[in-house]
Enzyme design. Sequence first.
Site, PDB file in Angstrom:
ATOM      1  N   ASP A 354       0.828  -1.206   0.000  1.00 14.77           N
ATOM      2  CA  ASP A 354       0.000   0.000   0.000  1.00 14.77           C
ATOM      3  C   ASP A 354       0.862   1.255   0.000  1.00 14.77           C
ATOM      4  O   ASP A 354       0.649   2.177  -0.797  1.00 14.77           O
ATOM      5  CB  ASP A 354      -0.909  -0.014   1.224  1.00 14.77           C
ATOM      6  N   ASP A 414      -9.109  -2.559   2.623  1.00 14.72           N
ATOM      7  CA  ASP A 414      -8.994  -1.971   3.949  1.00 14.72           C
ATOM      8  C   ASP A 414     -10.003  -2.556   4.923  1.00 14.72           C
ATOM      9  O   ASP A 414      -9.944  -2.266   6.120  1.00 14.72           O
ATOM     10  CB  ASP A 414      -9.171  -0.452   3.853  1.00 14.72           C
TER      11      ASP A 414
END
Length: 522
Positions: A354, A414
């Site tokens: 990420d 997420d």
Amino acid sequence: MEAAGPLRAALWALLLPLLPLVAADEGILHASGSGVPPVTKDYCIIYNSNWVSLPKTLDNATFTPLENLTSTVLCSSAEVPSVALQDKAVVVMRGNCTFLEKARNAQRLGAKMLLIASKSRLSGISDNKTDFEDVTLPIALIRYNDIVDMQLVLGNEVNVTLYSPPLPEFDYSMVVIFLIAVFTVALGGYWSGVAELENLKAVASPGERETRWKKEENVTLTPVTVILFVVICCVMLVLLYFFYKWLVYVIISVFCLASAMSLYNCLAALIGEIPFGQCRITCSNKTIEVRLIFLAIFCIAAAVVWAVFRNEDRWAWVLQDILGVAFCLNFIKTLKMPNFKSCVILLGLLLLYDVFFVFITPFITKNGASIMVEVAAGPFGNSEKLPVVIRVPRLEYSASTLCDLPFSLLGFGDIIVPGLLVAYCRRFDVQTRSSSVYYISCTIAYAVGMVLTFIVLALMKMGQPALLYLVPCTLITSSLIAWRRKEMKKFWKGSSYQMMEHLDYTGNEESTATATEQPGGQ
């Protein structure tokens, strides 16, 4: 391979971080028609705040008549037809010449405002500021489609003005995002624990329990498969960056299939608790409940309706969120992490993934853009967006609402990635009968991580990789609970540790029984 389908589909879900609420140098063009009463409409513009300062509100706004010259690019005065531009706002097409040349030509002809229409995605105006010292009129980029819409809605006589309202410090749509995310993670972890409890109750003998452990290896992520999983995610993201306009439709198709299956699994679990309506039909020597057939038709129809109306911003987001929540729930429940070690490897690698694709790739790409954000927004102005996000319309009105991000977004990754750790904590609670202490603590840590993400997002005004805050919060909290309860070894090794303990216990029990039966053991 019960989890193989959701596993392949979920690779797409790990592509997006939490997206930014705001973008720099966005403003609003307020247009008014000539009707009685006048019809007004707002449109997105991009401008350079270092060159021009736009008013914050429409109070005391001065409107300027708009002259549509989108048939020209205004690279030279000779291109302009014999029409008076004195004290007018002129809109021209984006061409090969610089913004500076267009601005000087427009100012020379007496224009009060220059709008440059673009058929591609709007980008910032980056010409040298010192070259514009002799240019006094405001310059802004606007979508060509908005100019066409302006003529259709407001007519040919249009008056315009520019302003840039202050960006909200916080949008209440993030509260909805927060509730959806925490609810999905908590419910997915709880559902996984229920399945674990049912398995333990169904298994009576040690031999059957050993078989169950071996069977679960087919739906777990070992450290090796975790690494492979992250590598595939990286490859997919890069392929999307270069081949977005083709692969986006592949992802839409995968999402429809996976979300329909997930919605069916979630609703079937609820219907299974209803004691009535269980009539069956026989087909190919198999009996099927009629209500499950209707449920399958309903789930497929929901996915098809979303696919057809996916670009309808007024209500399609509700259906996408429902399908997305079902997808995340089914994935969290189905894929089982075997131990805390695998959780640490998975969350750690995806955290690096990420951060790299959000913060490091701008130093690598030619245009200096983040690969993650580019893919999330749709490279090269592609109107199709990746469906692997929870999205909620923004509730606070601003320029960003009109521009690229009318929605607050949260990537499925997420939710799923920390959710797998929450699910492992819940199953560990079931196995050790620890009164849900791990599950509750990890869920609260996830909620705290989400709040921290929103705070940093509001302060920095830029896209944030949510895992940067969610991963440390959940991993550290789980580790502290295990250390405080003196169960770190058991928590780290997970079900394999439980199985070894059980086999040692049953093995010793059998040895004792054998020794008792022999004369020497008396």
